[in-house]
Design a protein around this motif. Sequence first.
Motif, PDB file in Angstrom:
ATOM      1  N   TRP A  34     -53.831  -4.936 -85.695  1.00  0.00           N
ATOM      2  CA  TRP A  34     -55.280  -4.641 -86.142  1.00  0.00           C
ATOM      3  C   TRP A  34     -54.872  -4.841 -87.598  1.00  0.00           C
ATOM      4  O   TRP A  34     -53.997  -4.249 -88.135  1.00  0.00           O
ATOM      5  CB  TRP A  34     -55.651  -3.254 -85.998  1.00  0.00           C
ATOM      6  CG  TRP A  34     -55.920  -3.139 -84.267  1.00  0.00           C
ATOM      7  CD1 TRP A  34     -57.332  -3.265 -84.017  1.00  0.00           C
ATOM      8  CD2 TRP A  34     -55.362  -2.824 -83.352  1.00  0.00           C
ATOM      9  NE1 TRP A  34     -57.292  -2.922 -82.530  1.00  0.00           N
ATOM     10  CE2 TRP A  34     -55.963  -2.750 -82.289  1.00  0.00           C
ATOM     11  CE3 TRP A  34     -53.917  -2.625 -83.306  1.00  0.00           C
ATOM     12  CZ2 TRP A  34     -55.430  -2.441 -81.005  1.00  0.00           C
ATOM     13  CZ3 TRP A  34     -53.409  -2.245 -81.862  1.00  0.00           C
ATOM     14  CH2 TRP A  34     -54.186  -2.228 -80.790  1.00  0.00           C
ATOM     15  N   ASP A  35     -55.948  -5.242 -88.461  1.00  0.00           N
ATOM     16  CA  ASP A  35     -56.234  -5.260 -89.823  1.00  0.00           C
ATOM     17  C   ASP A  35     -57.498  -4.981 -90.292  1.00  0.00           C
ATOM     18  O   ASP A  35     -58.458  -5.430 -89.520  1.00  0.00           O
ATOM     19  CB  ASP A  35     -55.635  -6.493 -90.248  1.00  0.00           C
ATOM     20  CG  ASP A  35     -54.179  -6.865 -90.333  1.00  0.00           C
ATOM     21  OD1 ASP A  35     -53.484  -6.127 -91.049  1.00  0.00           O
ATOM     22  OD2 ASP A  35     -53.974  -7.864 -89.799  1.00  0.00           O
ATOM     23  N   THR A  36     -57.595  -4.129 -91.076  1.00  0.00           N
ATOM     24  CA  THR A  36     -59.071  -3.807 -91.895  1.00  0.00           C
ATOM     25  C   THR A  36     -59.491  -5.142 -92.462  1.00  0.00           C
ATOM     26  O   THR A  36     -58.618  -6.032 -92.863  1.00  0.00           O
ATOM     27  CB  THR A  36     -58.961  -2.888 -92.907  1.00  0.00           C
ATOM     28  OG1 THR A  36     -58.276  -3.074 -93.961  1.00  0.00           O
ATOM     29  CG2 THR A  36     -58.469  -1.519 -92.237  1.00  0.00           C
ATOM     30  N   GLU A  37     -60.963  -5.128 -92.648  1.00  0.00           N
ATOM     31  CA  GLU A  37     -61.315  -6.449 -93.323  1.00  0.00           C
ATOM     32  C   GLU A  37     -60.942  -6.333 -94.813  1.00  0.00           C
ATOM     33  O   GLU A  37     -60.630  -7.482 -95.317  1.00  0.00           O
ATOM     34  CB  GLU A  37     -62.757  -6.147 -93.461  1.00  0.00           C
ATOM     35  CG  GLU A  37     -63.392  -6.611 -92.050  1.00  0.00           C
ATOM     36  CD  GLU A  37     -64.812  -6.193 -92.062  1.00  0.00           C
ATOM     37  OE1 GLU A  37     -65.653  -5.905 -93.258  1.00  0.00           O
ATOM     38  OE2 GLU A  37     -65.455  -6.483 -90.929  1.00  0.00           O
ATOM     39  N   GLU A  38     -60.579  -5.150 -95.323  1.00  0.00           N
ATOM     40  CA  GLU A  38     -60.057  -5.069 -96.546  1.00  0.00           C
ATOM     41  C   GLU A  38     -58.438  -5.949 -96.797  1.00  0.00           C
ATOM     42  O   GLU A  38     -58.111  -6.416 -97.762  1.00  0.00           O
ATOM     43  CB  GLU A  38     -60.021  -3.970 -97.223  1.00  0.00           C
ATOM     44  CG  GLU A  38     -61.577  -3.173 -97.489  1.00  0.00           C
ATOM     45  CD  GLU A  38     -62.020  -2.872 -96.367  1.00  0.00           C
ATOM     46  OE1 GLU A  38     -61.330  -2.503 -95.224  1.00  0.00           O
ATOM     47  OE2 GLU A  38     -63.232  -2.561 -96.338  1.00  0.00           O
ATOM     48  N   THR A  39     -57.770  -5.616 -95.683  1.00  0.00           N
ATOM     49  CA  THR A  39     -56.379  -6.118 -95.802  1.00  0.00           C
ATOM     50  C   THR A  39     -56.462  -7.587 -95.733  1.00  0.00           C
ATOM     51  O   THR A  39     -55.755  -8.310 -96.500  1.00  0.00           O
ATOM     52  CB  THR A  39     -55.754  -5.645 -94.466  1.00  0.00           C
ATOM     53  OG1 THR A  39     -55.637  -4.168 -94.565  1.00  0.00           O
ATOM     54  CG2 THR A  39     -54.197  -6.086 -94.429  1.00  0.00           C
ATOM     55  N   LEU A  40     -57.361  -8.267 -94.687  1.00  0.00           N
ATOM     56  CA  LEU A  40     -57.522  -9.565 -94.755  1.00  0.00           C
ATOM     57  C   LEU A  40     -58.070 -10.161 -96.100  1.00  0.00           C
ATOM     58  O   LEU A  40     -57.513 -11.205 -96.483  1.00  0.00           O
ATOM     59  CB  LEU A  40     -58.488  -9.995 -93.757  1.00  0.00           C
ATOM     60  CG  LEU A  40     -58.094 -11.078 -92.693  1.00  0.00           C
ATOM     61  CD1 LEU A  40     -56.699 -11.146 -92.110  1.00  0.00           C
ATOM     62  CD2 LEU A  40     -59.042 -11.438 -91.594  1.00  0.00           C
ATOM     63  N   ARG A  41     -59.033  -9.582 -96.824  1.00  0.00           N
ATOM     64  CA  ARG A  41     -59.406 -10.158 -97.967  1.00  0.00           C
ATOM     65  C   ARG A  41     -58.136 -10.057 -99.109  1.00  0.00           C
ATOM     66  O   ARG A  41     -58.351 -10.684-100.114  1.00  0.00           O
ATOM     67  CB  ARG A  41     -60.625  -9.410 -98.418  1.00  0.00           C
ATOM     68  CG  ARG A  41     -61.724 -10.076 -97.626  1.00  0.00           C
ATOM     69  CD  ARG A  41     -62.892  -9.347 -98.283  1.00  0.00           C
ATOM     70  NE  ARG A  41     -64.127  -9.355 -97.480  1.00  0.00           N
ATOM     71  CZ  ARG A  41     -64.899  -8.779 -96.433  1.00  0.00           C
ATOM     72  NH1 ARG A  41     -64.430  -7.342 -96.597  1.00  0.00           N
ATOM     73  NH2 ARG A  41     -65.715  -9.179 -95.666  1.00  0.00           N
ATOM     74  N   SER A  42     -57.191  -8.999 -98.664  1.00  0.00           N
ATOM     75  CA  SER A  42     -56.120  -8.817 -99.967  1.00  0.00           C
ATOM     76  C   SER A  42     -55.229 -10.454 -99.989  1.00  0.00           C
ATOM     77  O   SER A  42     -54.774 -10.563-101.052  1.00  0.00           O
ATOM     78  CB  SER A  42     -55.451  -7.744 -99.587  1.00  0.00           C
ATOM     79  OG  SER A  42     -54.371  -8.096 -98.468  1.00  0.00           O
ATOM     80  N   PHE A  43     -55.367 -11.192 -98.938  1.00  0.00           N
ATOM     81  CA  PHE A  43     -54.613 -12.448 -99.089  1.00  0.00           C
ATOM     82  C   PHE A  43     -55.401 -13.475 -98.559  1.00  0.00           C
ATOM     83  O   PHE A  43     -55.011 -14.723 -98.993  1.00  0.00           O
ATOM     84  CB  PHE A  43     -53.437 -12.400 -98.259  1.00  0.00           C
ATOM     85  CG  PHE A  43     -53.661 -12.277 -96.563  1.00  0.00           C
ATOM     86  CD1 PHE A  43     -54.013 -13.109 -95.959  1.00  0.00           C
ATOM     87  CD2 PHE A  43     -53.543 -10.829 -96.194  1.00  0.00           C
ATOM     88  CE1 PHE A  43     -54.222 -13.003 -94.613  1.00  0.00           C
ATOM     89  CE2 PHE A  43     -53.833 -10.793 -94.938  1.00  0.00           C
ATOM     90  CZ  PHE A  43     -54.261 -11.611 -93.951  1.00  0.00           C
ATOM     91  N   ASP A  44     -56.720 -13.379 -98.420  1.00  0.00           N
ATOM     92  CA  ASP A  44     -57.683 -14.109 -98.229  1.00  0.00           C
ATOM     93  C   ASP A  44     -59.116 -13.939 -98.761  1.00  0.00           C
ATOM     94  O   ASP A  44     -60.035 -13.394 -98.091  1.00  0.00           O
ATOM     95  CB  ASP A  44     -57.894 -14.605 -96.536  1.00  0.00           C
ATOM     96  CG  ASP A  44     -58.779 -15.717 -96.189  1.00  0.00           C
ATOM     97  OD1 ASP A  44     -59.496 -16.347 -97.241  1.00  0.00           O
ATOM     98  OD2 ASP A  44     -58.883 -16.313 -95.195  1.00  0.00           O
ATOM     99  N   ALA A  45     -59.096 -14.173-100.077  1.00  0.00           N
ATOM    100  CA  ALA A  45     -60.277 -13.728-100.612  1.00  0.00           C
ATOM    101  C   ALA A  45     -61.690 -14.096-100.363  1.00  0.00           C
ATOM    102  O   ALA A  45     -62.587 -13.415-100.300  1.00  0.00           O
ATOM    103  CB  ALA A  45     -60.156 -14.041-102.344  1.00  0.00           C
ATOM    104  N   GLY A  46     -61.771 -15.460 -99.589  1.00  0.00           N
ATOM    105  CA  GLY A  46     -62.890 -15.673 -99.145  1.00  0.00           C
ATOM    106  C   GLY A  46     -63.222 -15.433 -97.685  1.00  0.00           C
ATOM    107  O   GLY A  46     -64.367 -15.938 -96.947  1.00  0.00           O
ATOM    108  N   TRP A  47     -62.538 -14.866 -97.058  1.00  0.00           N
ATOM    109  CA  TRP A  47     -62.640 -14.470 -95.495  1.00  0.00           C
ATOM    110  C   TRP A  47     -64.013 -13.512 -95.610  1.00  0.00           C
ATOM    111  O   TRP A  47     -64.300 -12.566 -96.238  1.00  0.00           O
ATOM    112  CB  TRP A  47     -61.421 -13.459 -94.939  1.00  0.00           C
ATOM    113  CG  TRP A  47     -61.772 -13.096 -93.486  1.00  0.00           C
ATOM    114  CD1 TRP A  47     -61.331 -13.991 -92.617  1.00  0.00           C
ATOM    115  CD2 TRP A  47     -62.342 -12.161 -92.957  1.00  0.00           C
ATOM    116  NE1 TRP A  47     -61.727 -13.383 -91.317  1.00  0.00           N
ATOM    117  CE2 TRP A  47     -62.423 -12.351 -91.474  1.00  0.00           C
ATOM    118  CE3 TRP A  47     -62.824 -10.991 -93.311  1.00  0.00           C
ATOM    119  CZ2 TRP A  47     -63.025 -11.504 -90.750  1.00  0.00           C
ATOM    120  CZ3 TRP A  47     -63.649 -10.149 -92.833  1.00  0.00           C
ATOM    121  CH2 TRP A  47     -63.416 -10.215 -91.229  1.00  0.00           C
ATOM    122  N   GLN A  48     -64.594 -13.999 -94.419  1.00  0.00           N
ATOM    123  CA  GLN A  48     -66.128 -13.407 -94.001  1.00  0.00           C
ATOM    124  C   GLN A  48     -66.004 -13.035 -92.523  1.00  0.00           C
ATOM    125  O   GLN A  48     -65.318 -14.036 -91.790  1.00  0.00           O
ATOM    126  CB  GLN A  48     -67.258 -14.596 -94.284  1.00  0.00           C
ATOM    127  CG  GLN A  48     -67.469 -14.743 -95.683  1.00  0.00           C
ATOM    128  CD  GLN A  48     -67.843 -13.587 -96.365  1.00  0.00           C
ATOM    129  OE1 GLN A  48     -68.601 -12.650 -95.933  1.00  0.00           O
ATOM    130  NE2 GLN A  48     -67.165 -13.213 -97.533  1.00  0.00           N
TER     131      GLN A  48
END
Length: 132
Positions: free
Chosen positions: A51-65
């Motif tokens: 599990w990853d928070t949305e913030e964690t994903l955006r920390s390495f993929d800034a454009g993730w939606q």
Amino acid sequence: MTPQLDAIGIVTSDMAASLAFYRRLGIDIPADADAQPHVEATLPNGLRLLWDTEETLRSFDAGWQPPQPGAGRLGLAFLCASPREVDEVYEALVGAGYEGHLKPWDAVWGQRYATVHDPDGGEVSLFAPSAA
């Protein structure tokens, strides 16, 4: 080397809510994990859930939606011990406030089957071989 499936990742908007849902399905997740940005659980068969928070994903993929509601492409399926357990687990989850998607039914392919949504809208199937 041939790649082997090792883990399935879940991106969540609310870590504690997501982990609470999966704990109800028997996944052993420490209570102190609720506030973490990344959590891993190894299942008895060796497969890992991540599990990853949305913030964690955006920390390495800034454009993730996040995907739009109802646009899920990946589902998880949990084998239950019996058709009765499919019904019981479905009712327990819906009774706890999770969204039931497909009420338990006897599928033509020989299984008792039901579907609920996790807190982020992910499809989670419950199934067991139909009674003989």
